[in-house]
Design a protein around this motif. Structure first.
Motif, short mmCIF file in Angstrom:
data_model
loop_
_atom_site.label_atom_id
_atom_site.label_comp_id
_atom_site.label_asym_id
_atom_site.label_seq_id
_atom_site.Cartn_x
_atom_site.Cartn_y
_atom_site.Cartn_z
N LYS A 266 -1.93 42.78 -15.46
CA LYS A 266 -1.37 42.91 -16.94
C LYS A 266 -0.02 42.64 -17.12
N ALA A 267 0.79 43.38 -16.06
CA ALA A 267 2.28 43.30 -16.16
C ALA A 267 2.58 41.82 -15.78
N ALA A 268 1.73 41.29 -14.86
CA ALA A 268 2.37 39.76 -14.45
C ALA A 268 2.28 38.78 -15.59
N VAL A 269 1.36 38.91 -16.61
CA VAL A 269 1.24 38.10 -17.52
C VAL A 269 2.20 38.47 -18.60
N ASP A 270 2.27 39.75 -18.95
CA ASP A 270 3.36 40.43 -20.10
C ASP A 270 4.61 39.99 -19.55
N ASN A 271 5.00 40.12 -18.32
CA ASN A 271 6.40 39.86 -18.02
C ASN A 271 6.60 38.44 -17.84
N GLY A 272 5.83 37.38 -17.94
CA GLY A 272 5.95 36.07 -18.07
C GLY A 272 6.02 35.31 -16.60
N TYR A 273 5.40 36.09 -15.57
CA TYR A 273 5.21 35.54 -14.31
C TYR A 273 3.97 34.76 -14.24
N ALA A 274 2.93 34.97 -14.98
CA ALA A 274 1.67 34.33 -14.99
C ALA A 274 1.41 33.93 -16.28
N ALA A 275 0.90 32.84 -16.47
CA ALA A 275 0.27 32.47 -18.16
C ALA A 275 -1.18 32.05 -17.77
N ALA A 276 -1.96 32.71 -18.76
CA ALA A 276 -3.47 32.56 -18.61
C ALA A 276 -3.96 31.39 -19.38
N VAL A 277 -4.93 30.87 -18.68
CA VAL A 277 -5.78 29.78 -19.52
C VAL A 277 -7.15 30.26 -19.33
N THR A 278 -7.82 30.24 -20.60
CA THR A 278 -9.03 30.87 -20.62
C THR A 278 -10.16 29.71 -21.16
N GLY A 279 -11.42 30.18 -20.75
CA GLY A 279 -12.39 29.24 -21.09
C GLY A 279 -12.32 27.91 -20.15
N PHE A 280 -11.98 28.00 -19.07
CA PHE A 280 -11.62 26.47 -18.50
C PHE A 280 -12.58 26.78 -17.37
N ARG A 281 -13.32 25.67 -17.24
CA ARG A 281 -14.35 25.55 -15.92
C ARG A 281 -14.05 24.53 -15.27
N THR A 282 -13.50 24.71 -14.12
CA THR A 282 -13.07 23.80 -13.25
C THR A 282 -14.11 22.40 -12.96
N ASP A 283 -13.75 21.29 -13.33
CA ASP A 283 -14.83 20.31 -12.93
C ASP A 283 -14.37 19.32 -11.92
N ALA A 284 -13.01 18.98 -11.77
CA ALA A 284 -12.36 18.04 -10.94
C ALA A 284 -10.85 18.56 -10.47
N ILE A 285 -10.42 18.26 -9.10
CA ILE A 285 -9.18 18.22 -8.91
C ILE A 285 -8.67 17.19 -8.43
N GLU A 286 -7.65 16.58 -9.01
CA GLU A 286 -7.04 15.22 -8.78
C GLU A 286 -5.44 15.90 -8.35
N ARG A 287 -5.09 14.69 -7.63
CA ARG A 287 -3.58 14.61 -7.24
C ARG A 287 -2.81 13.54 -8.04
N ASP A 288 -1.66 14.18 -8.25
CA ASP A 288 -0.59 13.16 -9.10
C ASP A 288 0.19 12.48 -8.09
N THR A 289 1.10 11.64 -8.30
CA THR A 289 1.87 10.66 -7.51
C THR A 289 2.47 11.44 -6.44
N ASP A 290 2.86 12.88 -6.76
CA ASP A 290 3.76 13.57 -5.71
C ASP A 290 2.75 14.56 -4.95
N GLY A 291 1.55 14.42 -5.17
CA GLY A 291 0.57 14.97 -4.15
C GLY A 291 0.26 16.38 -4.80
N ARG A 292 0.81 16.76 -6.02
CA ARG A 292 0.66 18.05 -6.56
C ARG A 292 -0.97 18.07 -7.17
N LEU A 293 -1.60 19.02 -7.40
CA LEU A 293 -3.00 19.00 -7.92
C LEU A 293 -3.09 19.23 -9.42
N ILE A 294 -3.93 18.49 -9.97
CA ILE A 294 -4.29 18.75 -11.37
C ILE A 294 -5.70 19.11 -11.68
N LEU A 295 -5.98 20.09 -12.37
CA LEU A 295 -7.21 20.78 -12.44
C LEU A 295 -7.84 20.13 -13.89
#
Length: 455
Positions: A266-295
């Protein structure tokens, strides 16, 4: 090799030399029963060593089995400070390996069980089934094959080798396998310079809502506070919403370190080190042009690209080598049918799971038992103490002491955690998640002992 004529003279085969398996051996030894422990890895606690860097939320006094301690005492073994918290590595080196050493050649390493059946009977054959010994097929590290016969089988192989996928359906997300170079299914060891470099200054998605996810969030937040880790960010991906129970029992947890772990997340979220995304069920993982991943969510929602993904969605039992046995498993949790209602994370929390033994762990196939983490199937929040009570009861039953087998010799702490995987994105307020042990916890500075993810 023909099956022995007298099954009662055969050993009990224990699969796995982890905490539950070695405790089972200790209790069998205490009862004067012959046994053989088969471990696929090269050492005791092979799986435990894989998370050697993670600190348990249980104290030493809660992760040493009484029968095991009885065996170790004459060797000069010194029990660690019962009030301190071991890491996985310390648990393996200071307790599991010495215990395996005491058990001697009854523990065999590099011996992977590839199949278990009744001698001369596949799962379809009824005739004199219970009168036949078990036949256990083994593949050794050098490729040699062997089979041994047993009067009973205790499967303590755990679930470590079969982590859950990122996909919200229980199957791998589209593109998940192709993105394996940027995905891990374990809590990373950020004390390792090579591993730390993989995450320092990067944006990492953490998928999961349990103790392992809490640990990863706390580790990444701690890294972000260092000069080397400046710019480290975590994206916490949750399949459900955030409620009062999301971060566990907090200060009300009877395992204080487990409560502190949730507070650290909770401290990680409160202190801004982590941002929460809720209600998200991953269906696919794609790569962008830099090789990074898009959920990509099942409804098409796309998250901003991340550098790494840590998938901590729980574990599931490997049942493939037990396919010729008649197991009675719950259709949802893949736990024994009598045990499943007692551990269902959709129903049980805050200390409502009580100790259990041979009766709840029995199957239609007589004298085969799944114990430890494997007995819980896909259910979370397993405690080592629970496994020790399980194998104590089973050993008593196999020794013919039914009174001891059915006697409860363990008082578990309240879990301090309401809910589990959950069925809904936004849980409705209930008596369980609106107060008591599961009220929203206060913020705590990161640095409390972390979780083992299941002990």
């Amino acid at each position: 090799m023909n099956a022995p004529a007298i099954t009662a003279d055969l050993p009990v085969v224990v699969i796995g030399a982890g905490p539950a398996g070695l405790a089972a051996a200790a209790h069998l030894a205490d009862r004067g029963l012959d046994f053989l422990v088969l471990e696929a890895g090269p050492h005791a606690g092979a799986a435990t060593r894989d998370w050697a860097h993670v600190r348990l939320f249980s104290r030493w006094g809660e992760v040493v089995d009484p029968a095991a301690e009885k065996l170790l005492a004459p060797t000069g073994w010194v029990k660690p400070d019962v009030a301190s918290y071991p890491t996985g590595g310390e648990w393996a080196e200071r307790y599991l390996q010495p215990l395996a050493d005491v058990l001697g050649d009854r523990v065999r390493f590099g011996a992977r069980v590839t199949g278990v059946s009744r001698a001369g009977r596949d799962r379809t054959v009824d005739a004199d089934r219970d009168g036949q010994p078990f036949v256990v097929h083994i593949e050794h590290a050098d490729g040699r094959e062997e089979r041994v016969f047993a009067r009973a089988v205790i499967d303590a192989s755990g679930t470590w080798s079969t982590p859950g996928p990122a996909g919200g359906s229980g199957l791998p997300a589209l593109g998940e396998k192709a993105a394996a170079d940027r995905i891990t299914y374990r809590v990373p060891s950020l004390k390792d310079p090579a591993v730390r470099g993989r995450y320092a200054g990067k944006r990492t998605a953490v998928i999961g809502s349990g103790a392992s996810a809490f640990t990863a969030l706390a580790y990444l937040a701690a890294l972000a506070e260092t000069d080397e880790g400046a710019g480290t960010k975590a994206l916490w991906v949750l399949r459900r919403g955030i409620s009062g129970s999301t971060f566990g029992g907090g200060e009300a947890d009877q395992l204080p370190a487990r409560g502190a772990l949730g507070l650290a997340a909770k401290a990680a979220v409160d202190n801004g080190y982590a941002a929460a995304v809720t209600g998200f069920r991953t269906d696919a993982i794609e790569r962008d042009t830099d090789g990074r991943l898009i959920l990509v969510d099942e409804d098409g929602r796309r998250l901003d690209a991340v550098d790494e993904v840590i998938v901590l969605t729980g574990f599931r039992p490997d049942l493939t080598f037990l396919n010729e046995l008649r197991l009675g498993l719950d259709e949802r949790l893949q736990a024994p049918v009598e045990l499943a209602p007692l551990i269902d994370p959709n129903q049980h929390s805050c200390g409502t799971v009580y100790p259990h033994g041979v009766n709840e762990l029995s199957h239609p196939e007589k004298d085969v038992y799944l114990v430890g983490m494997k007995s819980y199937g896909r259910a979370p929040t397993f405690l080592a103490m629970t496994g020790y009570e399980q194998v104590r009861s089973i050993a008593a039953h196999l020794a013919g002491d039914q009174e001891a087998a059915e006697r409860v010799e363990l008082t578990l702490p309240e879990t301090g955690v309401c809910g589990g995987a959950g069925l809904f994105d936004q849980p409705e307020p209930t008596e369980q998640n609106s107060g008591g042990c599961c009220t929203a916890p206060a913020t705590l500075t990161i640095g409390a002992p972390a979780s083992s993810g299941g002990c």
